[in-house]
Structure formats: C-alpha cells, structure tokens
Design a protein around this motif. Sequence first.
Motif, PDB file in Angstrom:
ATOM      1  N   GLU A 117       0.848  -1.197   0.000  1.00  0.00           N
ATOM      2  CA  GLU A 117       0.000   0.000   0.000  1.00  0.00           C
ATOM      3  C   GLU A 117       0.880   1.242   0.000  1.00  0.00           C
ATOM      4  OE1 GLU A 117      -3.472  -0.177   2.644  1.00  0.00           O
ATOM      5  OE2 GLU A 117      -2.902  -2.257   3.069  1.00  0.00           O
ATOM      6  N   THR A 118       0.572   2.155  -0.895  1.00  0.00           N
ATOM      7  CA  THR A 118       1.394   3.362  -1.055  1.00  0.00           C
ATOM      8  C   THR A 118       0.686   4.620  -0.603  1.00  0.00           C
ATOM      9  OG1 THR A 118       0.597   3.833  -3.296  1.00  0.00           O
ATOM     10  CG2 THR A 118       2.466   2.297  -3.080  1.00  0.00           C
ATOM     11  N   GLY A 119      -0.605   4.519  -0.242  1.00  0.00           N
ATOM     12  CA  GLY A 119      -1.368   5.718   0.076  1.00  0.00           C
ATOM     13  C   GLY A 119      -1.629   6.583  -1.145  1.00  0.00           C
ATOM     14  N   GLY A 120      -1.452   6.011  -2.318  1.00  0.00           N
ATOM     15  CA  GLY A 120      -1.683   6.747  -3.561  1.00  0.00           C
ATOM     16  C   GLY A 120      -0.444   7.401  -4.132  1.00  0.00           C
ATOM     17  N   ALA A 121       0.703   7.239  -3.485  1.00  0.00           N
ATOM     18  CA  ALA A 121       1.940   7.833  -4.009  1.00  0.00           C
ATOM     19  C   ALA A 121       2.308   7.199  -5.343  1.00  0.00           C
ATOM     20  CB  ALA A 121       3.082   7.634  -3.015  1.00  0.00           C
ATOM     21  N   VAL A 122       2.891   7.994  -6.219  1.00  0.00           N
ATOM     22  CA  VAL A 122       3.349   7.486  -7.515  1.00  0.00           C
ATOM     23  C   VAL A 122       4.448   6.453  -7.286  1.00  0.00           C
ATOM     24  CG1 VAL A 122       4.462   8.098  -9.696  1.00  0.00           C
ATOM     25  CG2 VAL A 122       2.747   9.624  -8.684  1.00  0.00           C
ATOM     26  N   MET A 123       4.334   5.319  -7.961  1.00  0.00           N
ATOM     27  CA  MET A 123       5.328   4.258  -7.830  1.00  0.00           C
ATOM     28  C   MET A 123       6.425   4.430  -8.879  1.00  0.00           C
ATOM     29  SD  MET A 123       2.924   0.931  -7.051  1.00  0.00           S
ATOM     30  CE  MET A 123       1.409   1.588  -7.780  1.00  0.00           C
ATOM     31  N   THR A 124       7.638   4.577  -8.415  1.00  0.00           N
ATOM     32  CA  THR A 124       8.824   4.552  -9.278  1.00  0.00           C
ATOM     33  C   THR A 124       9.697   3.388  -8.827  1.00  0.00           C
ATOM     34  OG1 THR A 124      10.311   5.894  -7.916  1.00  0.00           O
ATOM     35  CG2 THR A 124       8.729   7.085  -9.308  1.00  0.00           C
ATOM     36  N   GLU A 125      10.776   3.163  -9.556  1.00  0.00           N
ATOM     37  CA  GLU A 125      11.690   2.081  -9.178  1.00  0.00           C
ATOM     38  C   GLU A 125      12.383   2.349  -7.845  1.00  0.00           C
ATOM     39  OE1 GLU A 125      11.550   2.001 -13.750  1.00  0.00           O
ATOM     40  OE2 GLU A 125      11.398   3.477 -12.134  1.00  0.00           O
ATOM     41  N   ASP A 126      12.320   3.578  -7.368  1.00  0.00           N
ATOM     42  CA  ASP A 126      12.920   3.916  -6.077  1.00  0.00           C
ATOM     43  C   ASP A 126      11.929   3.846  -4.912  1.00  0.00           C
ATOM     44  OD1 ASP A 126      15.455   4.436  -7.194  1.00  0.00           O
ATOM     45  OD2 ASP A 126      14.824   6.460  -7.762  1.00  0.00           O
ATOM     46  N   SER A 127      10.678   3.523  -5.189  1.00  0.00           N
ATOM     47  CA  SER A 127       9.680   3.446  -4.121  1.00  0.00           C
ATOM     48  C   SER A 127      10.043   2.331  -3.147  1.00  0.00           C
ATOM     49  CB  SER A 127       8.294   3.178  -4.703  1.00  0.00           C
ATOM     50  OG  SER A 127       7.865   4.257  -5.511  1.00  0.00           O
ATOM     51  N   PRO A 128       9.757   2.526  -1.849  1.00  0.00           N
ATOM     52  CA  PRO A 128      10.096   1.488  -0.863  1.00  0.00           C
ATOM     53  C   PRO A 128       9.232   0.245  -1.040  1.00  0.00           C
ATOM     54  CG  PRO A 128       8.820   3.251   0.152  1.00  0.00           C
ATOM     55  CD  PRO A 128       9.155   3.723  -1.232  1.00  0.00           C
ATOM     56  N   TRP A 129       9.819  -0.893  -0.713  1.00  0.00           N
ATOM     57  CA  TRP A 129       9.092  -2.153  -0.720  1.00  0.00           C
ATOM     58  C   TRP A 129       8.537  -2.351   0.687  1.00  0.00           C
ATOM     59  CZ3 TRP A 129      12.704  -6.190  -3.535  1.00  0.00           C
ATOM     60  CH2 TRP A 129      13.102  -5.669  -4.783  1.00  0.00           C
ATOM     61  N   GLU A 271      -8.506 -15.316  -1.989  1.00  0.00           N
ATOM     62  CA  GLU A 271      -7.069 -15.061  -2.080  1.00  0.00           C
ATOM     63  C   GLU A 271      -6.774 -13.623  -2.501  1.00  0.00           C
ATOM     64  OE1 GLU A 271      -4.249 -16.679  -1.496  1.00  0.00           O
ATOM     65  OE2 GLU A 271      -5.272 -18.407  -0.631  1.00  0.00           O
ATOM     66  N   TYR A 272      -7.669 -13.050  -3.292  1.00  0.00           N
ATOM     67  CA  TYR A 272      -7.439 -11.703  -3.816  1.00  0.00           C
ATOM     68  C   TYR A 272      -7.757 -10.625  -2.785  1.00  0.00           C
ATOM     69  CZ  TYR A 272      -7.215  -7.977  -7.302  1.00  0.00           C
ATOM     70  OH  TYR A 272      -6.860  -6.855  -8.017  1.00  0.00           O
ATOM     71  N   ALA A 273      -8.476 -10.994  -1.734  1.00  0.00           N
ATOM     72  CA  ALA A 273      -8.939  -9.991  -0.762  1.00  0.00           C
ATOM     73  C   ALA A 273      -7.783  -9.162  -0.212  1.00  0.00           C
ATOM     74  CB  ALA A 273      -9.697 -10.671   0.374  1.00  0.00           C
ATOM     75  N   GLU A 274      -6.632  -9.795   0.061  1.00  0.00           N
ATOM     76  CA  GLU A 274      -5.513  -9.053   0.643  1.00  0.00           C
ATOM     77  C   GLU A 274      -4.879  -8.075  -0.347  1.00  0.00           C
ATOM     78  OE1 GLU A 274      -2.310 -11.562   1.838  1.00  0.00           O
ATOM     79  OE2 GLU A 274      -1.909 -12.309  -0.184  1.00  0.00           O
ATOM     80  N   MET A 275      -5.204  -8.242  -1.637  1.00  0.00           N
ATOM     81  CA  MET A 275      -4.667  -7.343  -2.663  1.00  0.00           C
ATOM     82  C   MET A 275      -5.676  -6.289  -3.100  1.00  0.00           C
ATOM     83  SD  MET A 275      -1.895  -8.958  -2.625  1.00  0.00           S
ATOM     84  CE  MET A 275      -1.088  -7.750  -3.655  1.00  0.00           C
ATOM     85  N   PHE A 276      -6.865  -6.285  -2.472  1.00  0.00           N
ATOM     86  CA  PHE A 276      -7.936  -5.405  -2.941  1.00  0.00           C
ATOM     87  C   PHE A 276      -7.613  -3.929  -2.699  1.00  0.00           C
ATOM     88  CE2 PHE A 276     -12.379  -3.916  -3.350  1.00  0.00           C
ATOM     89  CZ  PHE A 276     -12.733  -4.607  -4.494  1.00  0.00           C
ATOM     90  N   TYR A 277      -6.603  -3.659  -1.864  1.00  0.00           N
ATOM     91  CA  TYR A 277      -6.182  -2.271  -1.662  1.00  0.00           C
ATOM     92  C   TYR A 277      -5.812  -1.595  -2.981  1.00  0.00           C
ATOM     93  CZ  TYR A 277      -1.351  -3.830  -2.309  1.00  0.00           C
ATOM     94  OH  TYR A 277      -0.187  -4.352  -2.834  1.00  0.00           O
ATOM     95  N   GLN A 278      -5.444  -2.397  -3.971  1.00  0.00           N
ATOM     96  CA  GLN A 278      -5.079  -1.827  -5.264  1.00  0.00           C
ATOM     97  C   GLN A 278      -6.237  -1.096  -5.933  1.00  0.00           C
ATOM     98  OE1 GLN A 278      -2.025  -4.772  -7.366  1.00  0.00           O
ATOM     99  NE2 GLN A 278      -3.739  -5.874  -6.461  1.00  0.00           N
ATOM    100  N   HIS A 279      -7.451  -1.356  -5.451  1.00  0.00           N
ATOM    101  CA  HIS A 279      -8.633  -0.717  -6.030  1.00  0.00           C
ATOM    102  C   HIS A 279      -9.279   0.286  -5.085  1.00  0.00           C
ATOM    103  CE1 HIS A 279      -8.280  -3.719  -9.156  1.00  0.00           C
ATOM    104  NE2 HIS A 279      -8.205  -4.627  -8.209  1.00  0.00           N
ATOM    105  N   THR A 280      -8.669   0.497  -3.925  1.00  0.00           N
ATOM    106  CA  THR A 280      -9.229   1.452  -2.969  1.00  0.00           C
ATOM    107  C   THR A 280      -8.272   2.604  -2.684  1.00  0.00           C
ATOM    108  OG1 THR A 280      -8.446   0.117  -1.097  1.00  0.00           O
ATOM    109  CG2 THR A 280     -10.690  -0.300  -1.888  1.00  0.00           C
TER     110      THR A 280
END
Length: 319
Positions: A117-129, A271-280
């Motif tokens: 989860e990024t909080g909506g921050a733009v993802m670049t190759e330098d974004s934290p894992w 199984e997808y429930a834990e990844m649903f943040y990608q849509h919220t």
Amino acid sequence: MSDATPQPYAPHTVLGSGPAGTGLARELVRRGHRVRLVDRKAAGPAIEGVERFAADVSTADGARAAVGDAAVVYHCVNVDYHLQTEVMPRVQAAVLAAVEASGARLVVLDTLYPYGETGGAVMTEDSPWQATSRKGRMRAELDERYLAAHRAGRARVALGRSADFVGPGVLNSSLGAAVFPGALTGGEVLGFGDIDLPHSYTDIRDVAAGLATLGERPEGDGRVWHLPTAPAVSTREIHMMIERRVGRPLNVTVLAEPRPVGPFDERFMAEYAEMFYQHTEPQIVDSTAFERFFGVAPKQLADTVEATVTWYEEWLGSR
C-alpha cells in the motif's frame, strides 16, 4: 575452409505461455530471434517461428531442460492465485539454479506487489518495498534473491514490473473478460473498488516489447524496471472510452469489496482480498526511467482500447 555444420544461434527461451509469454514469443520472433516457448504440456496453436517445449520448471530437471542452450531466459510463469506462495518460490529456485549453471541471462516479469500500500503515491523504481500481504511479501523476497544473485555474480538478471494487464488476449484481469464481453453484448461489466481513482494499466503488447528490450539490452541488468505504461487515468474514464468504441453505455456493477462474481470464483476472491487495496487507493506507475533509458514509449490508451475491443469482437465471434 571448415566442413563443420554451422550451429543455429542460441534461442531466447520464454517460460510460461499465458498472454505475456505468448505475446513475448511473438515479439521476439518479430525481432529476428530463435524462440522456444515452454509450458508443462507444450499445448496450444502453432506460432510461426516458435518451438513449443514441454517442461515443469518448478523442478530442477525441468528448469534445466527448458533453459538448455538459451542465450536469454524470460520468466513469465504464473500460477493460480491460491498456489502462488507455495509454487512461485519453487519456480524461482529451479530457474535461478538453471541459469546460474548455463550462463544464460534472465529477464523476470514482475508485479507491483512488493510496494504494498502506497497511500496513492506514484510508484517509481525507487519506491520502498513495504508489502504486508502474503503474496506481496513473497514477491519482495523473490526479487531480493534475484538481485542478490546478480550482485554476487552468480547470474545476470533484470526485473520488469508491470501494472494490471490489458490488451488483446488478456482474459484474467480486472480489465479483461470481466469487462469487454459485457461491453460488447450489453451484459454485466465489473468494476473493482473506487473506479474514479487513477489506476495504471499496462498494455500486454508493451509488456512483451519491454521484456524483449530487456532481453536484448544487457546494460539494463541488475535492477528493477517499470515496463512502459501509459499515464494513469481512472477506470471510469477507460469505461467511457470503451463506451465510445462500442457505441453503447456499459452496464457496470461495482464491487466495493471482494466477493465472488462473474469469472472470479470464491476461491480466487478469498485469495485476492488481501490485494484489494489496489482498487481502494490510487495505483499510479511511472515508467519514465525505462522510456528514457531505452528510448521507447508506451501505447496510448485509445490504441489499447481499440485493439482490445477488436480482439474481443473476434474472440466472441469464434465461440
């Protein structure tokens, strides 16, 4: 003058024959490479210029056989969601050992899951894992092992991360069979979460071209790259683009939370429930680094929608 028979040039071997692997195989043929396409059964229609090869690359023997004499190996293997945390580490161990032994370069098709989860921050190759999901942590651990193998000189590895797939041939995606058949027939079209948030989608043809570029350009080894991805827009905007193309309003059902519906059964959605943040929260991928370094640009979303609707028209017509 030698009497020896010239040996064919080393192949580019693609592991996994889903939409990404199959599209990549075709792209590599177009670029003039000898191509081997590997899955467990070597099934599927013939593709001109492509040798189909059967191997289970989750085993050491299968991975060695699949890699063979390859110059470059592309890991595009994926498995059902409920099997990923069990099977994907086995595939990595077998494939990484095989390329370490053979000397082939390895290009890995990767996901955005390690970012979490990024909080909506733009993802670049330098974004934290900072993944907290099981599948996100698993992907991050695999990626750390790939990069460690490269740093240690055991293998030459490049990782290409993609946003959600969309495009010709893509069925199992939030912009796949859950959207385009309904758009063309007047049936139900599914949207996940908040469809007014910006969300990046990567054209499957850009996935193929991006991976092929990494395979041809060893100066990109040793790091993560974001594959060429068009600027993010909201999923609702993409629905409107589809409406204009098909000439009818879409009958959209929005899933505010994960539940079984349409092509997504109960096991998948559990199984997808834990990844649903990608849509919220916004999912915004920046692929500027790849575009500038390799001198490429992603396809425009209008072109992606046109090509995808055309493919689905043909697909539905053939059923």
